[in-house]
Design an enzyme around this catalytic site. Structure first.
Site, PDB file in Angstrom:
ATOM      1  CB  SER A 170      -0.959   0.003   1.182  1.00 23.52           C
ATOM      2  OG  SER A 170      -0.261  -0.191   2.396  1.00 23.52           O
ATOM      3  CG  HIS A 198      -3.653  -0.799  -2.257  1.00 20.03           C
ATOM      4  ND1 HIS A 198      -4.134   0.486  -2.415  1.00 20.03           N
ATOM      5  CD2 HIS A 198      -3.417  -0.951  -0.938  1.00 20.03           C
ATOM      6  CE1 HIS A 198      -4.164   1.088  -1.239  1.00 20.03           C
ATOM      7  NE2 HIS A 198      -3.732   0.241  -0.317  1.00 20.03           N
ATOM      8  CE  LYS A 230      -7.467   0.868   0.633  1.00 17.67           C
ATOM      9  NZ  LYS A 230      -6.901  -0.060   1.591  1.00 17.67           N
TER      10      LYS A 230
HETATM   11  C1  LIG Z   1      -6.834  -0.140   3.013  1.00 19.79           C
HETATM   12  C2  LIG Z   1      -6.254  -1.447   3.377  1.00 19.79           C
HETATM   13  C3  LIG Z   1      -6.873  -2.282   4.307  1.00 19.79           C
HETATM   14  C4  LIG Z   1      -8.046  -1.839   5.106  1.00 19.79           C
HETATM   15  O1  LIG Z   1      -9.216  -1.799   4.375  1.00 19.79           O
HETATM   16  P1  LIG Z   1     -10.411  -0.860   4.846  1.00 19.79           P
HETATM   17  O2  LIG Z   1     -11.600  -1.382   4.137  1.00 19.79           O
HETATM   18  O3  LIG Z   1     -10.044   0.523   4.457  1.00 19.79           O
HETATM   19  O4  LIG Z   1     -10.531  -1.016   6.337  1.00 19.79           O
HETATM   20  C5  LIG Z   1      -6.342  -3.536   4.499  1.00 19.79           C
HETATM   21  N1  LIG Z   1      -5.226  -3.934   3.845  1.00 19.79           N
HETATM   22  C6  LIG Z   1      -4.577  -3.142   2.985  1.00 19.79           C
HETATM   23  C7  LIG Z   1      -3.356  -3.634   2.292  1.00 19.79           C
HETATM   24  C8  LIG Z   1      -5.067  -1.867   2.726  1.00 19.79           C
HETATM   25  O5  LIG Z   1      -4.415  -1.058   1.907  1.00 19.79           O
END
Ligand SMILES: *Cc1c(COP(=O)(O)O)cnc(C)c1O
Length: 383
Positions: A170, A198, A230
């Protein structure tokens, strides 16, 4: 109260104070957002909005209870069937957020005495889940399979082992060879869990379901986790895997059992997003065209260190204060690029984190690269 005040003062003294910036009042009109994970621009897509509104009209605004009490309805069952097909697994389970999914899943599948092997740069939710599980926790060097193997070798053969990794990382935007990771895992009888937060929606030639599809390891990975928040433009998360594991999670994942199910609008938008990324390849094509375009812009600006593997582009600065100063200057110049500091990233690797989306224009990307060239001293970058 004194202790909390002291902590805040310490953070301020270190230049590490964080606050939420109101995009609607804090930024000048016309500032271009280069800090969103809405890679395909789907959060503004009319088809997703319509699906959400339709779900509200039909089912209302809330789900009423946790799934096991009264929250399971047709739309979430249909979404899970669709997810299992999307990810080519036997079954799937929806969670309220990615953070909650990772915490709950790791706590459920691991117990004290088990071993969990994590990439050093894994997302915080995976770190927290591994720690919460009470299992013996080892972090291997980022994407270093030799280091992983050395650690696996030391673990007793008869202990339960899980290897946990982000697919696309990320804060770095890079990824490894999942097939080689599975080879190592299989040699030591370890199960693999991949976090596709991602990657969902933007990798994979046939369904755009993520890096497991793109690297053809869907059948070798025990659990694929991902989010709707995302590239899928909505909110919530899922875990996909075998019938047995999913049924086990229904019975043991505390974040699933003890939390109210997602509201109908969120489920409706998520299902529409899955259908959309499978059938409308235009947003994905625009995104990747933009990634290649920005790569050229960075190269021209003398800032490209290696080919871009994803729409996440870290510009390493190192010094925290300098990072935040450049972020503020970029904002002045019309580009919102968040500075990322420890503990989100390792000490000494503060960075500007640029994310590209399908909605950016060549002029915006060129403008950002030219401004970075003016503000960032390439010799000062951490490599
Ligand atoms: C954003 C993210 C999460 C968390 O997801 P949310 O739905 O925002 O709580 C988990 N793992 C990774 C790698 C992320 O980038």
């Amino acid at each position: 109260m004194r202790r909390y005040q002291d902590t805040l003062e310490t953070l301020a003294g270190q230049g590490r104070m964080r606050a939420c910036h109101n995009l609607d009042t804090g930024l000048r009109e016309g500032v271009v957002n280069f800090s969103s994970n809405d890679y395909l621009g789907l959060s503004q897509d009319e088809r997703l909005k319509e699906a959400a509104i339709e779900a509200i009209q039909r089912y209302g605004t809330g789900s009423g209870a946790s799934r096991l009490i009264s929250g399971t309805r047709n739309p979430v069952v249909a979404l899970e069937e669709s997810l299992a097909d999307f990810k080519r697994t036997e079954a799937a389970l929806v969670f309220n957020t990615g953070y909650q999914a990772n915490l709950s899943v790791l706590q459920a599948v691991l117990s004290p005495g088990d071993r969990v092997f994590c990439d050093r740069l894994n997302h915080a939710s995976l770190v927290d889940g591994a720690q919460l599980s009470g299992a013996r926790w080892t972090r291997y060097r980022h994407l270093d399979l030799e280091d992983l193997e050395k650690r696996l070798k030391k673990a007793p053969a008869d202990t339960l082992k899980w290897i946990i990794t982000d697919s696309v990382f990320s804060m770095d935007g890079d990824f490894g060879d999942l097939s080689a990771l599975c080879d190592v895992a299989e040699r030591y009888g370890a199960a693999v869990m991949v976090d596709e937060a991602h990657a969902t929606g933007i990798y994979g030639e046939h369904r755009s379901s993520g890096l497991c599809e793109a690297q053809d390891v869907s059948g070798r990975v025990a659990l694929q986790m991902g989010t709707f928040s995302k590239a899928l433009g909505g909110f919530g998360a899922y875990v996909a895997g075998s019938e047995t594991l999913i049924r086990y999670l229904v019975n043991r994942a505390r974040g699933f059992i003890y939390s109210t199910a997602l509201p109908p609008a969120v489920i409706g938008a998520a299902h529409a997003a899955i259908e959309l990324v499978r059938n409308d390849l235009a947003p994905k094509a625009r995104l990747w065209k933009n990634v290649r375009c920005f790569e050229t812009c960075l190269q021209r600006a003398g800032l490209l260190q290696s080919p871009l593997q994803s729409p996440i582009v870290p510009v390493l600065i190192g010094d925290e204060a300098e990072t935040m100063r450049i972020s503020a200057q970029l904002s002045e110049a019309g580009y919102f690029v968040q500075g990322i500091r420890p503990p989100t990233v390792p000490s000494g690797t503060a960075r500007l984190r640029i994310t590209l989306t399908a909605a950016h224009t060549p002029a915006q990307m060129d403008g950002l690269a030219a401004t970075l060239e003016r503000l960032v001293d390439p010799s000062k970058q951490v490599r």
